[in-house]
Write a protein that holds these residues in place. Sequence first.
Motif, PDB file in Angstrom:
ATOM      1  N   LYS A 355       0.831  -1.207   0.000  1.00 43.02           N
ATOM      2  CA  LYS A 355       0.000   0.000   0.000  1.00 43.02           C
ATOM      3  C   LYS A 355       0.863   1.253   0.000  1.00 43.02           C
ATOM      4  CE  LYS A 355      -3.716   0.194   2.516  1.00 43.02           C
ATOM      5  NZ  LYS A 355      -4.631   0.103   3.701  1.00 43.02           N
ATOM      6  N   SER A 356       1.944   1.215   0.773  1.00 42.73           N
ATOM      7  CA  SER A 356       2.856   2.367   0.818  1.00 42.73           C
ATOM      8  C   SER A 356       3.495   2.615  -0.544  1.00 42.73           C
ATOM      9  CB  SER A 356       3.937   2.114   1.877  1.00 42.73           C
ATOM     10  OG  SER A 356       4.898   3.151   1.856  1.00 42.73           O
ATOM     11  N   TYR A 357       3.883   1.534  -1.197  1.00 38.74           N
ATOM     12  CA  TYR A 357       4.509   1.674  -2.530  1.00 38.74           C
ATOM     13  C   TYR A 357       3.515   2.256  -3.534  1.00 38.74           C
ATOM     14  CZ  TYR A 357       6.955   0.455  -6.841  1.00 38.74           C
ATOM     15  OH  TYR A 357       7.574   0.529  -8.074  1.00 38.74           O
ATOM     16  N   ILE A 358       2.267   1.786  -3.503  1.00 37.15           N
ATOM     17  CA  ILE A 358       1.255   2.279  -4.447  1.00 37.15           C
ATOM     18  C   ILE A 358       0.930   3.746  -4.164  1.00 37.15           C
ATOM     19  CG2 ILE A 358      -1.149   2.013  -5.188  1.00 37.15           C
ATOM     20  CD1 ILE A 358      -0.838  -0.998  -4.643  1.00 37.15           C
ATOM     21  N   ASP A 359       0.805   4.105  -2.861  1.00 39.39           N
ATOM     22  CA  ASP A 359       0.524   5.494  -2.494  1.00 39.39           C
ATOM     23  C   ASP A 359       1.594   6.439  -3.023  1.00 39.39           C
ATOM     24  OD1 ASP A 359      -1.776   4.795  -1.190  1.00 39.39           O
ATOM     25  OD2 ASP A 359      -0.845   4.671   0.789  1.00 39.39           O
ATOM     26  N   ASN A 360       2.831   5.980  -3.010  1.00 41.17           N
ATOM     27  CA  ASN A 360       3.947   6.842  -3.417  1.00 41.17           C
ATOM     28  C   ASN A 360       4.231   6.806  -4.914  1.00 41.17           C
ATOM     29  OD1 ASN A 360       4.442   7.606  -0.735  1.00 41.17           O
ATOM     30  ND2 ASN A 360       5.732   5.810  -0.379  1.00 41.17           N
ATOM     31  N   ASN A 361       3.635   5.825  -5.633  1.00 46.63           N
ATOM     32  CA  ASN A 361       4.008   5.666  -7.044  1.00 46.63           C
ATOM     33  C   ASN A 361       2.828   5.573  -8.008  1.00 46.63           C
ATOM     34  OD1 ASN A 361       7.151   5.065  -6.993  1.00 46.63           O
ATOM     35  ND2 ASN A 361       6.259   3.915  -5.292  1.00 46.63           N
ATOM     36  N   TYR A 362       1.608   5.765  -7.514  1.00 44.16           N
ATOM     37  CA  TYR A 362       0.449   5.600  -8.410  1.00 44.16           C
ATOM     38  C   TYR A 362       0.471   6.589  -9.576  1.00 44.16           C
ATOM     39  CZ  TYR A 362      -1.789   9.779  -6.467  1.00 44.16           C
ATOM     40  OH  TYR A 362      -2.073  11.074  -6.107  1.00 44.16           O
ATOM     41  N   HIS A 363       1.169   7.730  -9.401  1.00 41.31           N
ATOM     42  CA  HIS A 363       1.241   8.727 -10.466  1.00 41.31           C
ATOM     43  C   HIS A 363       2.262   8.360 -11.548  1.00 41.31           C
ATOM     44  CE1 HIS A 363       4.384   9.662  -7.561  1.00 41.31           C
ATOM     45  NE2 HIS A 363       5.021  10.315  -8.522  1.00 41.31           N
ATOM     46  N   LEU A 364       2.975   7.237 -11.325  1.00 40.76           N
ATOM     47  CA  LEU A 364       3.962   6.768 -12.304  1.00 40.76           C
ATOM     48  C   LEU A 364       3.414   5.566 -13.064  1.00 40.76           C
ATOM     49  CD1 LEU A 364       7.152   6.892 -10.034  1.00 40.76           C
ATOM     50  CD2 LEU A 364       6.405   8.641 -11.679  1.00 40.76           C
ATOM     51  N   LYS A 417      -8.054  19.458 -16.958  1.00 43.27           N
ATOM     52  CA  LYS A 417      -8.080  18.821 -18.270  1.00 43.27           C
ATOM     53  C   LYS A 417      -7.871  17.301 -18.117  1.00 43.27           C
ATOM     54  CE  LYS A 417      -6.338  22.807 -20.860  1.00 43.27           C
ATOM     55  NZ  LYS A 417      -5.246  23.312 -21.714  1.00 43.27           N
ATOM     56  N   ILE A 418      -8.551  16.559 -18.962  1.00 46.22           N
ATOM     57  CA  ILE A 418      -8.461  15.095 -18.908  1.00 46.22           C
ATOM     58  C   ILE A 418      -7.025  14.626 -19.135  1.00 46.22           C
ATOM     59  CG2 ILE A 418      -9.236  12.928 -19.963  1.00 46.22           C
ATOM     60  CD1 ILE A 418     -11.335  14.367 -18.269  1.00 46.22           C
ATOM     61  N   LYS A 419      -6.330  15.272 -20.045  1.00 46.03           N
ATOM     62  CA  LYS A 419      -4.941  14.896 -20.334  1.00 46.03           C
ATOM     63  C   LYS A 419      -4.071  15.060 -19.096  1.00 46.03           C
ATOM     64  CE  LYS A 419      -1.056  15.932 -23.384  1.00 46.03           C
ATOM     65  NZ  LYS A 419      -0.525  16.807 -24.460  1.00 46.03           N
ATOM     66  N   ASP A 420      -4.254  16.198 -18.379  1.00 49.10           N
ATOM     67  CA  ASP A 420      -3.472  16.449 -17.167  1.00 49.10           C
ATOM     68  C   ASP A 420      -3.846  15.461 -16.067  1.00 49.10           C
ATOM     69  OD1 ASP A 420      -2.277  18.556 -18.455  1.00 49.10           O
ATOM     70  OD2 ASP A 420      -3.678  20.063 -17.670  1.00 49.10           O
ATOM     71  N   LEU A 421      -5.143  15.170 -15.971  1.00 50.06           N
ATOM     72  CA  LEU A 421      -5.594  14.211 -14.958  1.00 50.06           C
ATOM     73  C   LEU A 421      -5.007  12.825 -15.216  1.00 50.06           C
ATOM     74  CD1 LEU A 421      -7.357  13.512 -12.539  1.00 50.06           C
ATOM     75  CD2 LEU A 421      -9.298  13.215 -14.087  1.00 50.06           C
ATOM     76  N   ALA A 422      -4.982  12.397 -16.484  1.00 47.49           N
ATOM     77  CA  ALA A 422      -4.415  11.095 -16.841  1.00 47.49           C
ATOM     78  C   ALA A 422      -2.943  11.013 -16.455  1.00 47.49           C
ATOM     79  CB  ALA A 422      -4.590  10.831 -18.334  1.00 47.49           C
ATOM     80  N   GLU A 423      -2.197  12.098 -16.696  1.00 42.96           N
ATOM     81  CA  GLU A 423      -0.769  12.136 -16.351  1.00 42.96           C
ATOM     82  C   GLU A 423      -0.568  12.060 -14.845  1.00 42.96           C
ATOM     83  OE1 GLU A 423       0.881  15.581 -18.134  1.00 42.96           O
ATOM     84  OE2 GLU A 423       0.865  14.747 -20.181  1.00 42.96           O
ATOM     85  N   GLY A 426      -0.704   8.478 -13.716  1.00 42.99           N
ATOM     86  CA  GLY A 426       0.258   7.502 -14.220  1.00 42.99           C
ATOM     87  C   GLY A 426      -0.121   6.848 -15.527  1.00 42.99           C
ATOM     88  N   TYR A 427      -1.182   7.349 -16.193  1.00 42.57           N
ATOM     89  CA  TYR A 427      -1.567   6.805 -17.497  1.00 42.57           C
ATOM     90  C   TYR A 427      -0.785   7.540 -18.596  1.00 42.57           C
ATOM     91  CZ  TYR A 427      -5.477   4.444 -15.248  1.00 42.57           C
ATOM     92  OH  TYR A 427      -6.247   3.631 -14.433  1.00 42.57           O
ATOM     93  N   ASN A 428      -0.231   6.795 -19.531  1.00 42.16           N
ATOM     94  CA  ASN A 428       0.555   7.417 -20.599  1.00 42.16           C
ATOM     95  C   ASN A 428      -0.312   7.870 -21.769  1.00 42.16           C
ATOM     96  OD1 ASN A 428      -0.121   4.986 -21.763  1.00 42.16           O
ATOM     97  ND2 ASN A 428       1.930   4.075 -21.507  1.00 42.16           N
ATOM     98  N   SER A 429      -1.618   7.666 -21.632  1.00 40.48           N
ATOM     99  CA  SER A 429      -2.527   8.076 -22.700  1.00 40.48           C
ATOM    100  C   SER A 429      -3.869   8.464 -22.086  1.00 40.48           C
ATOM    101  CB  SER A 429      -2.721   6.933 -23.701  1.00 40.48           C
ATOM    102  OG  SER A 429      -3.830   7.175 -24.537  1.00 40.48           O
ATOM    103  N   SER A 430      -4.401   9.613 -22.522  1.00 36.60           N
ATOM    104  CA  SER A 430      -5.708  10.055 -22.021  1.00 36.60           C
ATOM    105  C   SER A 430      -6.813   9.109 -22.485  1.00 36.60           C
ATOM    106  CB  SER A 430      -5.997  11.487 -22.483  1.00 36.60           C
ATOM    107  OG  SER A 430      -5.924  11.577 -23.905  1.00 36.60           O
TER     108      SER A 430
END
Length: 456
Positions: A355-364, A417-423, A426-430
């Motif tokens: 859980k700690s790893y996901i909390d710290n890296n979900y944006h990647l 913006k959806i594109k910014d939210l996707a980034e 951690g999603y590489n595509s909107s």
Amino acid sequence: VTKRRGKDGYVLRSSGLNFKFLYTPNNATFYQMLFLKSFVIFVGLALLAMLIDYSIRLYRERKDLIGEINSLSVIDRRKNLRDFVLGIRKMSEVGELTRKVKALQGRKLKIVLVEIFDSDDEGLDFKNFTLAREYLKESLSTESVYEHIDIDYKSIAFIIPEESDSVIEDAFHFILENIGQKYSVELIAAVSNEFVSVESFPQEYITCKKILDAKFMAKGRKVLFSENIKSGKLILTYPIETEAKLVSKLLNGNLQGAKKIVDEIFIDRINPEAMDKKDIKEFTGLLYNTLNRVVVQLKEFESSLQCENLDIESITKTGDLDKIRVIFNELITEICKQKKTSEQDENEAIREKIKSYIDNNYHLDFSLDNLADYLGLSFKYTSILFKKVMGDNFKNYINMYRIEKAKEILKEKKEIKIKDLAEKLGYNSSNTFIRIFKKYEGISPTQFNPEEILEK
């Protein structure tokens, strides 16, 4: 000479000779003809030599092929015999048996099963057993009609004409002693009951296997007989395969599975009437060794377990089999209880770490491989462990986690913006983000209205 007739020769003027035509060969033509005839002869001889060589090779290949076919037939017959003895195939399904078995039919026979005394010995070199097995075959080949069956990597069986137990014991004891000194391999043999019919092979093989189950109680003997067990000289306890199963169940915390094996040991294999105090002491020694093996492995891999609280010596302090069984069940229950508690604590620690790893890296844009590297575990084990401690597979869990994060961000920043939210997630595509959001929420991110959700 009246005239020359081309290049062939001359017509003679005189009629007093017996012929009127004289042949005089041209030297160039003569040598050409000689060369041509010689070449033809040479080619003919070469072709003859090739034909002879081909015939010889063909004969040899045919002879080798016949030899191979015969060898394959022998191998096939031996496999038939082994499969029949092991009960893999019925007599009606078996083709031709070996010639030696045919020669033995109609006589009184016995099976002698020879195997490695302790195949789980880590220091054992199985190459030495291969050499020992060949030595055993050679030693017995000098006797009368003895047929051998290669059972597996650790055992070999012999079908022999009926002889007295003393003769068999002396012969095999001597050979097995020599093998121990020569190849450093300890072997032990079991002798079946007497039989006549070939159909008895499988049953008598099972008899030998049952006898060898008692090999750890053999007290130095090299050759064992069924009479030893019936008379109580050897006590049929439990084989090393049964112990291995019991240890495995305990190390996995499987109490129900362990208790079934204990029931098998005490009900199916122990004959209390044939056991005296010395036998019971040796039996409890085996039980103690089994538990000690479990404790040693638990200490090595489960440092959090309180193994020192387990009084496994208590099992050796009574001579009553019923009490021994109760104590043994209490000990294995405590082992499984501690194993479960330790496993739960370990799972909780791993859950928090994940859980700690996901909390710290979900944006990647991280993968299960990255998580496995972080935990220091293999990809396959991490996949199994993740589902076990998190309650879902990796992909589904991460997607749901990110969707919840997306909903939180949309509540705070409605105009993002959806594109910014996707980034941010951690999603590489909107497009990927929109597709996954719609899959889990049933609507697109742009249609998501936190106020409507709160009202509902």
